[in-house]
Design a protein around this motif. Structure first.
Motif, PDB file in Angstrom:
ATOM      1  N   ASN A 373       0.822  -1.241   0.166  1.00  0.00           N
ATOM      2  CA  ASN A 373       0.031   0.077  -0.008  1.00  0.00           C
ATOM      3  C   ASN A 373       1.017   1.337   0.073  1.00  0.00           C
ATOM      4  N   GLU A 374       2.170   1.114   0.288  1.00  0.00           N
ATOM      5  CA  GLU A 374       3.152   2.303   0.139  1.00  0.00           C
ATOM      6  C   GLU A 374       3.073   3.082  -1.047  1.00  0.00           C
ATOM      7  N   SER A 375       2.727   2.383  -2.027  1.00  0.00           N
ATOM      8  CA  SER A 375       2.740   3.102  -3.503  1.00  0.00           C
ATOM      9  C   SER A 375       1.621   3.627  -3.950  1.00  0.00           C
ATOM     10  N   LEU A 376       0.418   3.583  -3.011  1.00  0.00           N
ATOM     11  CA  LEU A 376      -0.867   4.138  -3.441  1.00  0.00           C
ATOM     12  C   LEU A 376      -0.894   5.602  -3.128  1.00  0.00           C
TER      13      LEU A 376
END
Length: 376
Positions: A373-376
């Protein structure tokens, strides 16, 4: 595997000792001096533990206690050789065939392992106090086995702490150096000789819950976040040819999956089903009675006996057996569940998948989901 691994490390250590003489005048920085002093202090403790364990009369015997202590001995020897190599690499400045990965200290992980070590030390103390009440018989043997198990847990935690604190992870063998008579064609088709420096435990395929990803070095090939193909595993099984593992940064190893070799069969799946039942029995003998699901989806056209493999290949048939601690089963080695499933891509061959989920899987999955989810 451990025998071969030790041979390679011993060769490296011999080379490092010889090379140290060639670099005896190397001036160490203040930071390097402190690192070497810390490493030598840890090495002294490991050598003391090794010396005491090697005097143990139960080593080499086929009993449960002897097996547990032999496993601890192998981990201590491995840890000692890693420390010796790391010290030699700093003092001599030499290059090695097997290279330790220089990683930054993960203090949070070190602190977490220290907490686990404190808990493990309390468990060992309690185990020894309980064992002191017995001098012979079955209960005495069980209590002594519990003591050996707790000692193994502490040794493995100390090994993990070493990996995190001193950057002692082992990379792949350096296969770039070729002998003068090696042709370019041979070099192009040669495969790296990947080795696992993780000692085989009594867990599935020699794997134990919580081992950090970095300990496996070049034996891992990432598939998705947290999941990797691994080759080889510490204790491979002749019926399986592909293995997948999952790690959490803090949780370590939390899940293992193995895929069997192709199993030739007929359209009715007769031989394939026989192989499935054979493995199912082995696992039932070890873990207890499993819960089996064998069904064809309602409305499927593949409802004749001759269509059994076709239904499986079309994902309209399920054949799965699970062993779950939620159902009251007492599974060993921190395993929360085990599952086997029949899979197929055509009507002529099938395969069996075998999955082990450890008790830390929930935390592990949460860690990996957060990374995704870090890239969202």
């Amino acid at each position: 595997m451990i025998k071969g691994m030790k041979l390679n490390l011993s060769t490296v250590l011999l080379c490092s000792t010889l090379l140290a003489g060639c670099f005896f005048d190397k001036q160490l920085s203040e930071e390097e001096v402190k690192t070497v002093e810390a490493l030598k202090s840890e090495l002294s403790r490991i050598e003391s533990d090794l010396s005491a364990l090697e005097q143990d009369q139960s080593l080499g015997k086929g009993s449960l206690i002897g097996t547990l202590k032999n496993q601890r001995l192998e981990v201590l020897k491995l840890n000692k050789e890693l420390f010796v190599q790391r010290i030699a690499s700093i003092e001599a400045g030499a290059d090695f065939t097997i290279k330790p990965i220089a990683s930054a200290v993960d203090q949070a992980l070190v602190d977490s392992i220290d907490e686990d070590l404190n808990i493990a030390a309390d468990k060992l103390k309690n185990a020894k106090e309980e064992a002191a009440h017995y001098s012979a018989g079955l209960l005495f043997a069980l209590k002594q086995a519990n003591v050996a198990t707790q000692e193994n847990a502490i040794t493995m935690l100390e090994y993990r702490k070493s990996l995190a604190k001193y950057g002692l992870y082992i990379n792949d063998l350096d296969t770039t150096a070729k002998s003068s008579d090696t042709t370019s064609s041979e070099a192009e088709h040669s495969e790296p000789s990947a080795i696992s420096l993780v000692p085989a435990s009594d867990g599935p395929f020699g794997l134990s819950m919580g081992i950090p990803e970095e300990a496996f070095g070049a034996t891992l090939t990432q598939v998705v976040t947290g999941k990797f193909f691994i080759d080889p595993v510490p204790s491979p099984h002749e019926d399986f040819e592909q293995y997948v593992v999952e790690f959490g940064k803090k949780s370590g190893l939390c899940w293992v999956k193995a895929i069997s070799k192709d199993i030739p069969t007929d359209s009715m799946g007769y031989f394939f089903i026989s192989k499935f039942k054979e493995l199912e029995k082995v696992l039932s003998d070890k873990y207890g009675k499993g819960a089996k699901t064998d069904l064809l989806f309602p409305g499927s056209i593949w409802n004749e006996p001759k269509d059994w493999m076709n239904g499986l290949a079309k994902n309209e048939r399920i054949l799965v057996t699970t062993w779950d601690s939620k159902n009251g089963l007492k599974l060993p080695n921190d395993i929360s569940s085990v599952a086997i499933a029949a899979i197929a891509e055509n009507t002529e061959t099938g395969a069996i998948s075998l999955e082990y989920t450890f008790t830390n899987n929930k935390a592990c999955e949460a860690e990996n989901q957060a990374l995704k989810n870090e890239s969202l």
